[in-house]
Design a protein around this motif. Structure first.
Motif, PDB file in Angstrom:
ATOM      1  N   HIS A 108       0.842  -1.187   0.000  1.00 27.04           N
ATOM      2  CA  HIS A 108       0.000   0.000   0.000  1.00 27.04           C
ATOM      3  C   HIS A 108       0.881   1.242   0.000  1.00 27.04           C
ATOM      4  O   HIS A 108       2.068   1.201   0.376  1.00 27.04           O
ATOM      5  CB  HIS A 108      -0.918   0.010   1.221  1.00 27.04           C
ATOM      6  CG  HIS A 108      -0.258   0.528   2.469  1.00 27.04           C
ATOM      7  ND1 HIS A 108       0.544  -0.263   3.273  1.00 27.04           N
ATOM      8  CD2 HIS A 108      -0.254   1.769   3.041  1.00 27.04           C
ATOM      9  CE1 HIS A 108       0.996   0.464   4.281  1.00 27.04           C
ATOM     10  NE2 HIS A 108       0.530   1.690   4.173  1.00 27.04           N
TER      11      HIS A 108
ATOM     12  N   THR B  16      -5.124   6.849  -0.623  1.00 27.64           N
ATOM     13  CA  THR B  16      -4.565   5.538  -0.308  1.00 27.64           C
ATOM     14  C   THR B  16      -4.790   4.595  -1.484  1.00 27.64           C
ATOM     15  O   THR B  16      -5.876   4.581  -2.076  1.00 27.64           O
ATOM     16  CB  THR B  16      -5.205   4.949   0.950  1.00 27.64           C
ATOM     17  OG1 THR B  16      -5.081   5.877   2.031  1.00 27.64           O
ATOM     18  CG2 THR B  16      -4.545   3.636   1.341  1.00 27.64           C
TER      19      THR B  16
ATOM     20  N   LYS C 113      -7.538  -1.472  -4.565  1.00 29.38           N
ATOM     21  CA  LYS C 113      -8.436  -0.578  -3.852  1.00 29.38           C
ATOM     22  C   LYS C 113      -7.835   0.817  -3.811  1.00 29.38           C
ATOM     23  O   LYS C 113      -6.659   0.996  -3.483  1.00 29.38           O
ATOM     24  CB  LYS C 113      -8.676  -1.073  -2.420  1.00 29.38           C
ATOM     25  CG  LYS C 113      -9.643  -0.210  -1.635  1.00 29.38           C
ATOM     26  CD  LYS C 113      -9.899  -0.795  -0.253  1.00 29.38           C
ATOM     27  CE  LYS C 113     -10.896   0.055   0.533  1.00 29.38           C
ATOM     28  NZ  LYS C 113     -11.166  -0.513   1.878  1.00 29.38           N
TER      29      LYS C 113
ATOM     30  N   ALA D 139      -8.732   4.896  -2.363  1.00 27.09           N
ATOM     31  CA  ALA D 139      -9.593   5.599  -1.414  1.00 27.09           C
ATOM     32  C   ALA D 139      -9.105   7.029  -1.225  1.00 27.09           C
ATOM     33  O   ALA D 139      -7.906   7.323  -1.304  1.00 27.09           O
ATOM     34  CB  ALA D 139      -9.630   4.873  -0.066  1.00 27.09           C
TER      35      ALA D 139
ATOM     36  N   ASP E 140      -9.813  10.339   1.526  1.00 23.83           N
ATOM     37  CA  ASP E 140     -10.399  10.814   2.777  1.00 23.83           C
ATOM     38  C   ASP E 140     -10.032  12.290   2.925  1.00 23.83           C
ATOM     39  O   ASP E 140      -8.851  12.633   3.064  1.00 23.83           O
ATOM     40  CB  ASP E 140      -9.878  10.004   3.965  1.00 23.83           C
ATOM     41  CG  ASP E 140     -10.676  10.253   5.233  1.00 23.83           C
ATOM     42  OD1 ASP E 140     -11.404  11.260   5.288  1.00 23.83           O
ATOM     43  OD2 ASP E 140     -10.589   9.439   6.166  1.00 23.83           O
TER      44      ASP E 140
ATOM     45  N   ARG F  94     -15.531  11.232   1.802  1.00 23.91           N
ATOM     46  CA  ARG F  94     -14.809   9.993   1.517  1.00 23.91           C
ATOM     47  C   ARG F  94     -15.278   9.431   0.182  1.00 23.91           C
ATOM     48  O   ARG F  94     -16.450   9.552  -0.177  1.00 23.91           O
ATOM     49  CB  ARG F  94     -15.029   8.950   2.610  1.00 23.91           C
ATOM     50  CG  ARG F  94     -14.512   9.351   3.979  1.00 23.91           C
ATOM     51  CD  ARG F  94     -14.522   8.158   4.921  1.00 23.91           C
ATOM     52  NE  ARG F  94     -15.852   7.581   5.054  1.00 23.91           N
ATOM     53  CZ  ARG F  94     -16.119   6.282   4.943  1.00 23.91           C
ATOM     54  NH1 ARG F  94     -15.142   5.423   4.676  1.00 23.91           N
ATOM     55  NH2 ARG F  94     -17.352   5.847   5.092  1.00 23.91           N
TER      56      ARG F  94
ATOM     57  N   TRP G   3     -14.301   5.836  -2.564  1.00 24.60           N
ATOM     58  CA  TRP G   3     -13.546   4.593  -2.672  1.00 24.60           C
ATOM     59  C   TRP G   3     -13.934   3.836  -3.939  1.00 24.60           C
ATOM     60  O   TRP G   3     -15.010   4.023  -4.501  1.00 24.60           O
ATOM     61  CB  TRP G   3     -13.789   3.712  -1.448  1.00 24.60           C
ATOM     62  CG  TRP G   3     -15.237   3.370  -1.233  1.00 24.60           C
ATOM     63  CD1 TRP G   3     -15.949   2.341  -1.776  1.00 24.60           C
ATOM     64  CD2 TRP G   3     -16.157   4.099  -0.422  1.00 24.60           C
ATOM     65  NE1 TRP G   3     -17.251   2.366  -1.360  1.00 24.60           N
ATOM     66  CE2 TRP G   3     -17.407   3.446  -0.524  1.00 24.60           C
ATOM     67  CE3 TRP G   3     -16.043   5.238   0.372  1.00 24.60           C
ATOM     68  CZ2 TRP G   3     -18.537   3.904   0.144  1.00 24.60           C
ATOM     69  CZ3 TRP G   3     -17.179   5.692   1.037  1.00 24.60           C
ATOM     70  CH2 TRP G   3     -18.397   5.023   0.932  1.00 24.60           C
ATOM     71  N   TRP G   4     -13.008   2.989  -4.374  1.00 23.14           N
ATOM     72  CA  TRP G   4     -13.225   2.088  -5.512  1.00 23.14           C
ATOM     73  C   TRP G   4     -12.354   0.872  -5.294  1.00 23.14           C
ATOM     74  O   TRP G   4     -11.183   0.993  -4.894  1.00 23.14           O
ATOM     75  CB  TRP G   4     -12.856   2.769  -6.824  1.00 23.14           C
ATOM     76  CG  TRP G   4     -12.973   1.837  -8.022  1.00 23.14           C
ATOM     77  CD1 TRP G   4     -14.072   1.618  -8.784  1.00 23.14           C
ATOM     78  CD2 TRP G   4     -11.935   1.013  -8.553  1.00 23.14           C
ATOM     79  NE1 TRP G   4     -13.793   0.701  -9.766  1.00 23.14           N
ATOM     80  CE2 TRP G   4     -12.483   0.312  -9.654  1.00 23.14           C
ATOM     81  CE3 TRP G   4     -10.597   0.787  -8.217  1.00 23.14           C
ATOM     82  CZ2 TRP G   4     -11.742  -0.596 -10.405  1.00 23.14           C
ATOM     83  CZ3 TRP G   4      -9.848  -0.125  -8.972  1.00 23.14           C
ATOM     84  CH2 TRP G   4     -10.427  -0.788 -10.057  1.00 23.14           C
ATOM     85  N   GLN G   5     -12.903  -0.300  -5.538  1.00 18.08           N
ATOM     86  CA  GLN G   5     -12.113  -1.516  -5.410  1.00 18.08           C
ATOM     87  C   GLN G   5     -12.611  -2.561  -6.398  1.00 18.08           C
ATOM     88  O   GLN G   5     -13.781  -2.563  -6.789  1.00 18.08           O
ATOM     89  CB  GLN G   5     -12.162  -2.082  -3.988  1.00 18.08           C
ATOM     90  CG  GLN G   5     -13.467  -2.782  -3.621  1.00 18.08           C
ATOM     91  CD  GLN G   5     -13.392  -3.493  -2.287  1.00 18.08           C
ATOM     92  OE1 GLN G   5     -12.863  -2.950  -1.323  1.00 18.08           O
ATOM     93  NE2 GLN G   5     -13.940  -4.693  -2.222  1.00 18.08           N
TER      94      GLN G   5
END
Length: 450
Positions: free
Chosen positions: A47, A59, A98, A100, A102, A119, A121-123
């Motif tokens: 990561h 991230t 993934k 993200a 924030d 927030r 996100w995508w995964q």
């Protein structure tokens, strides 16, 4: 009959390392290897997290797996019975990614009064990717975002979006291709606190599309409610909900089953005795009722009793459930607990029970040991009976400033008595037993402050 398996010498080990760079970037990576019978399992990944601006963090995580870490099981009854969950489509390897974001704009603009968080996100996990907690995500893309805004101490606003795309393998309808099932969900909620009164409103809209038939199904709902602390020991609850869907398996667009009114109350009769009540009025004539009582025997012990009545699935018969439980806490070092539940349904009366005890012992400053035992059992109904016994011990060493050590060791015994497999109509039950010994050891070393 039961059979004890000889030890296979299965051993698992791994590591994960993190490093901070320039006080703005963190990178990390790790590897896990598990020796199994037939094929080994490997999980690897890394990561990177970057504070691109003050109050804004991005991230990215990338992981891959090879082999199988064992069967994934899915339970629909709270963990007493499990069914096999396999979405690997015969593949023994896969990758997952993934991303993200924030963001806290108040920190970026140095505005301490702006309580806002954003927030996103995508995964995506390929078919064949295996990792703990991702059993249902293989071949699935998930994406979404959430905004939380508190303009004052008495107001709370939340807006959220979730999307899921499930990619199925080629089948007889889509030869040589793929079939996707996409689900989208939008939700918004507002809460207002006015002294002893709490007001809330929530709206949800969902959309689903399956390539199998090309149909797009819509669903939505609105809930408006309030809670009022009439007296210090008494709080009343009232809410109205409306659910609409063009999916006949959920609720019909004009079906009054989607309209319901909930009322409830929490009453602290004494400092040590509380009574709770709830009733759901469905406008199609169905009702659900719940009443319970909790008593605080002393500073560490409480008991509770709850009775629930609701209409059975797709029939008008009333199904009841009685729950009786108790809990005792040993200060902050452990607890003993037990619960017994009796359900009535179309398969007959089902009994479920769980008892357990866990305790932590401080051997020296920063050094502790723990031990516990838990037993769950169910019997009655069509599916037979089953039980699980778990005996565990563990340790934790936190005395050193930069090195932390821990371990947990469990012995699990699962027993299931189900109808004879060869003859589903037979009245006899065939017992099956599974014994597992599980060991987990961890070490965390902080080489430098970064």
């Amino acid at each position: 009959e039961s059979q004890a398996l000889a030890s296979t010498g299965q051993v698992a080990g791994g590591f994960y390392a993190r490093q901070k760079l320039f006080d703005r970037v963190e990178v990390g990576g790790g590897y896990i290897h598990e020796a199994n019978v037939g094929t080994d399992y490997q999980l690897f990944g890394g990561h990177i997290a970057a504070d691109v601006w003050k109050g804004n963090r991005i991230t990215a995580e990338l992981a891959g797996s090879r082999g199988s870490d064992g069967d994934s099981m899915l339970s629909h009854d709270g963990g007493l019975r499990y069914g096999l969950l396999d979405r690997s489509a015969g593949r023994d390897h896969g990758m997952a990614l993934k991303l993200a974001l924030d963001s806290r704009p108040g920190e970026f603009f140095d505005d301490l009064e702006l309580d806002l968080r954003v927030r996103a996100w995508w995964q995506y996990a390929e078919v064949g990717f295996r990792s703990l907690g991702y059993g249902q995500d293989a071949g699935t893309e998930r994406f979404g975002g959430e905004v939380v805004y508190r303009p004052t101490e008495d107001d709370d606003v939340r807006v959220r979006f979730d999307g899921t795309t499930l990619i199925e393998g080629a089948d007889q309808v889509f030869l040589g291709g793929v079939r996707s099932v996409r689900r989208l969900r939008w939700a918004a909620r507002y809460q207002r606190f006015i002294g002893p009164l709490t007001l809330r409103a929530e709206a949800v809209y969902g959309q689903s599309r399956d390539d199998d038939d090309g149909k797009v199904l819509h669903s939505g709902g609105v809930v408006i409610g309030a809670s009022w602390r009439v007296l210090e020991p008494l709080t009343l609850h009232l809410s109205q909900e409306v659910l609409i869907s063009d999916d006949g398996e959920l609720v019909g667009p004009l079906d009054w089953a989607g309209v319901g009114t909930r009322i409830g109350a929490d009453w602290h009769i004494t400092e040590d005795l509380a009574l709770s009540f709830g009733h759901l009025f469905r406008w199609d004539g169905d009702h659900a009722f719940r009443i319970g009582v909790r008593s605080q025997i002393d500073d560490h012990t409480s008991v509770y009793l709850e009775e629930r009545l609701a209409p059975g699935d797709r029939n008008g018969d009333i199904v009841g459930a009685t729950v009786l439980g108790a809990e005792h806490r040993f200060d902050a070092t452990g607890r003993a607990y037990g619960e017994y539940r009796i359900d009535g349904g179309v398969d007959g009366r089902t009994n479920r029970a769980i008892v357990g005890i866990g305790k932590r012992f401080d051997l020296a400053p920063g050094v502790s040991m723990s031990a516990g035992y838990e037993r769950t059992e169910s019997f009655g109904g069509f599916e037979g009976s089953g039980s699980r016994d778990v005996l565990s011990i563990g340790f934790q060493i936190l005395a050193l400033e930069r090195l932390k050590l821990g371990g947990r060791y469990e012995l699990r015994v699962d027993t299931e008595r189900s109808p004879a497999v060869d003859d589903p109509d037979a009245a006899t039950f065939v017992p099956r037993e599974l014994v597992q010994a599980v060991a987990l050891n961890t070490a965390t070393l902080k080489i430098t402050d970064d």
